[in-house]
Motif scaffolding. Sequence first.
Motif, PDB file in Angstrom:
ATOM      1  N   ARG A  24     -11.909   3.607   7.705  1.00 11.74           N
ATOM      2  CA  ARG A  24     -10.575   3.948   8.188  1.00 11.74           C
ATOM      3  C   ARG A  24      -9.656   2.734   8.098  1.00 11.74           C
ATOM      4  O   ARG A  24      -8.509   2.830   7.658  1.00 11.74           O
ATOM      5  CB  ARG A  24     -10.633   4.462   9.624  1.00 11.74           C
ATOM      6  CG  ARG A  24      -9.306   5.035  10.112  1.00 11.74           C
ATOM      7  CD  ARG A  24      -9.340   5.322  11.588  1.00 11.74           C
ATOM      8  NE  ARG A  24      -9.435   4.109  12.375  1.00 11.74           N
ATOM      9  CZ  ARG A  24      -8.436   3.250  12.582  1.00 11.74           C
ATOM     10  NH1 ARG A  24      -7.260   3.461  12.044  1.00 11.74           N
ATOM     11  NH2 ARG A  24      -8.595   2.170  13.313  1.00 11.74           N
ATOM     12  N   VAL A  25     -10.165   1.561   8.501  1.00  7.99           N
ATOM     13  CA  VAL A  25      -9.352   0.340   8.452  1.00  7.99           C
ATOM     14  C   VAL A  25      -8.996  -0.004   7.007  1.00  7.99           C
ATOM     15  O   VAL A  25      -7.882  -0.432   6.716  1.00  7.99           O
ATOM     16  CB  VAL A  25     -10.099  -0.831   9.134  1.00  7.99           C
ATOM     17  CG1 VAL A  25      -9.390  -2.150   8.878  1.00  7.99           C
ATOM     18  CG2 VAL A  25     -10.226  -0.575  10.625  1.00  7.99           C
ATOM     19  N   LYS A  26      -9.941   0.222   6.093  1.00  6.26           N
ATOM     20  CA  LYS A  26      -9.679  -0.053   4.685  1.00  6.26           C
ATOM     21  C   LYS A  26      -8.782   1.003   4.048  1.00  6.26           C
ATOM     22  O   LYS A  26      -8.273   0.813   2.952  1.00  6.26           O
ATOM     23  CB  LYS A  26     -10.994  -0.100   3.900  1.00  6.26           C
ATOM     24  CG  LYS A  26     -11.835  -1.315   4.180  1.00  6.26           C
ATOM     25  CD  LYS A  26     -13.081  -1.281   3.328  1.00  6.26           C
ATOM     26  CE  LYS A  26     -13.944  -2.496   3.506  1.00  6.26           C
ATOM     27  NZ  LYS A  26     -15.152  -2.429   2.667  1.00  6.26           N
ATOM     28  N   GLY A  27      -8.579   2.150   4.736  1.00  8.77           N
ATOM     29  CA  GLY A  27      -7.767   3.228   4.185  1.00  8.77           C
ATOM     30  C   GLY A  27      -8.553   4.143   3.269  1.00  8.77           C
ATOM     31  O   GLY A  27      -7.984   4.912   2.519  1.00  8.77           O
ATOM     32  N   GLU A  45     -18.410  -5.128  10.367  1.00  6.24           N
ATOM     33  CA  GLU A  45     -19.590  -5.115   9.495  1.00  6.24           C
ATOM     34  C   GLU A  45     -20.783  -5.768  10.176  1.00  6.24           C
ATOM     35  O   GLU A  45     -21.911  -5.286  10.066  1.00  6.24           O
ATOM     36  CB  GLU A  45     -19.273  -5.806   8.175  1.00  6.24           C
ATOM     37  CG  GLU A  45     -18.361  -4.987   7.290  1.00  6.24           C
ATOM     38  CD  GLU A  45     -17.874  -5.726   6.060  1.00  6.24           C
ATOM     39  OE1 GLU A  45     -18.189  -6.935   5.910  1.00  6.24           O
ATOM     40  OE2 GLU A  45     -17.171  -5.105   5.243  1.00  6.24           O
ATOM     41  N   LYS A  46     -20.541  -6.852  10.927  1.00  4.72           N
ATOM     42  CA  LYS A  46     -21.622  -7.521  11.664  1.00  4.72           C
ATOM     43  C   LYS A  46     -22.180  -6.584  12.731  1.00  4.72           C
ATOM     44  O   LYS A  46     -23.399  -6.460  12.889  1.00  4.72           O
ATOM     45  CB  LYS A  46     -21.091  -8.815  12.286  1.00  4.72           C
ATOM     46  CG  LYS A  46     -22.061  -9.525  13.179  1.00  4.72           C
ATOM     47  CD  LYS A  46     -23.137 -10.212  12.386  1.00  4.72           C
ATOM     48  CE  LYS A  46     -23.972 -11.096  13.299  1.00  4.72           C
ATOM     49  NZ  LYS A  46     -25.357 -10.710  13.354  1.00  4.72           N
ATOM     50  N   ASN A  74      -6.833  -8.245   9.676  1.00  2.00           N
ATOM     51  CA  ASN A  74      -7.632  -7.125   9.168  1.00  2.00           C
ATOM     52  C   ASN A  74      -8.967  -7.611   8.622  1.00  2.00           C
ATOM     53  O   ASN A  74     -10.007  -6.986   8.863  1.00  2.00           O
ATOM     54  CB  ASN A  74      -6.880  -6.369   8.084  1.00  2.00           C
ATOM     55  CG  ASN A  74      -5.964  -5.318   8.645  1.00  2.00           C
ATOM     56  OD1 ASN A  74      -6.101  -4.905   9.783  1.00  2.00           O
ATOM     57  ND2 ASN A  74      -5.016  -4.893   7.838  1.00  2.00           N
ATOM     58  N   HIS A  75      -8.947  -8.715   7.874  1.00  2.00           N
ATOM     59  CA  HIS A  75     -10.183  -9.252   7.314  1.00  2.00           C
ATOM     60  C   HIS A  75     -11.148  -9.665   8.429  1.00  2.00           C
ATOM     61  O   HIS A  75     -12.342  -9.350   8.377  1.00  2.00           O
ATOM     62  CB  HIS A  75      -9.886 -10.436   6.402  1.00  2.00           C
ATOM     63  CG  HIS A  75     -11.119 -11.074   5.851  1.00  2.00           C
ATOM     64  ND1 HIS A  75     -11.901 -10.448   4.911  1.00  2.00           N
ATOM     65  CD2 HIS A  75     -11.729 -12.253   6.138  1.00  2.00           C
ATOM     66  CE1 HIS A  75     -12.944 -11.224   4.630  1.00  2.00           C
ATOM     67  NE2 HIS A  75     -12.848 -12.327   5.369  1.00  2.00           N
ATOM     68  N   GLU A  76     -10.634 -10.350   9.452  1.00  2.00           N
ATOM     69  CA  GLU A  76     -11.479 -10.766  10.573  1.00  2.00           C
ATOM     70  C   GLU A  76     -12.060  -9.558  11.293  1.00  2.00           C
ATOM     71  O   GLU A  76     -13.226  -9.554  11.686  1.00  2.00           O
ATOM     72  CB  GLU A  76     -10.676 -11.630  11.541  1.00  2.00           C
ATOM     73  CG  GLU A  76     -10.302 -12.983  10.979  1.00  2.00           C
ATOM     74  CD  GLU A  76      -9.335 -13.745  11.856  1.00  2.00           C
ATOM     75  OE1 GLU A  76      -8.857 -13.192  12.870  1.00  2.00           O
ATOM     76  OE2 GLU A  76      -9.045 -14.912  11.529  1.00  2.00           O
TER      77      GLU A  76
END
Length: 91
Positions: free
Chosen positions: A38-41, A14-15, A6-8
């Motif tokens: 959405r990925v962060k919720g 973001e890039k 998820n972090h990657e």
Amino acid sequence: MSARTNHERLVALEKQMEDAAEAMDFEKAAALRNEILRVKGEGQGEDGEPLVGQPPPGAMGLGTQIPVRQPPKGWVKPKKPDFLTGRKPKG
């Protein structure tokens, strides 16, 4: 997905968002921003409601900050089985 995956993915999104903003493609940047949320919720569903909401203080125990997830529209809670007779519920 693992936290590392998820972090990657968030770093890559973001890039891409920064690159789109530098290229003046603001529609793509906004779409990527929404995907990041959405990925962060933290994003919003189709109806404009947040995907994850915070309960009022003390609703889930004092000092907890557990997000509350809402079931999808049209979801019906399944019937409980009858443990006394061992039969499955009808319907």
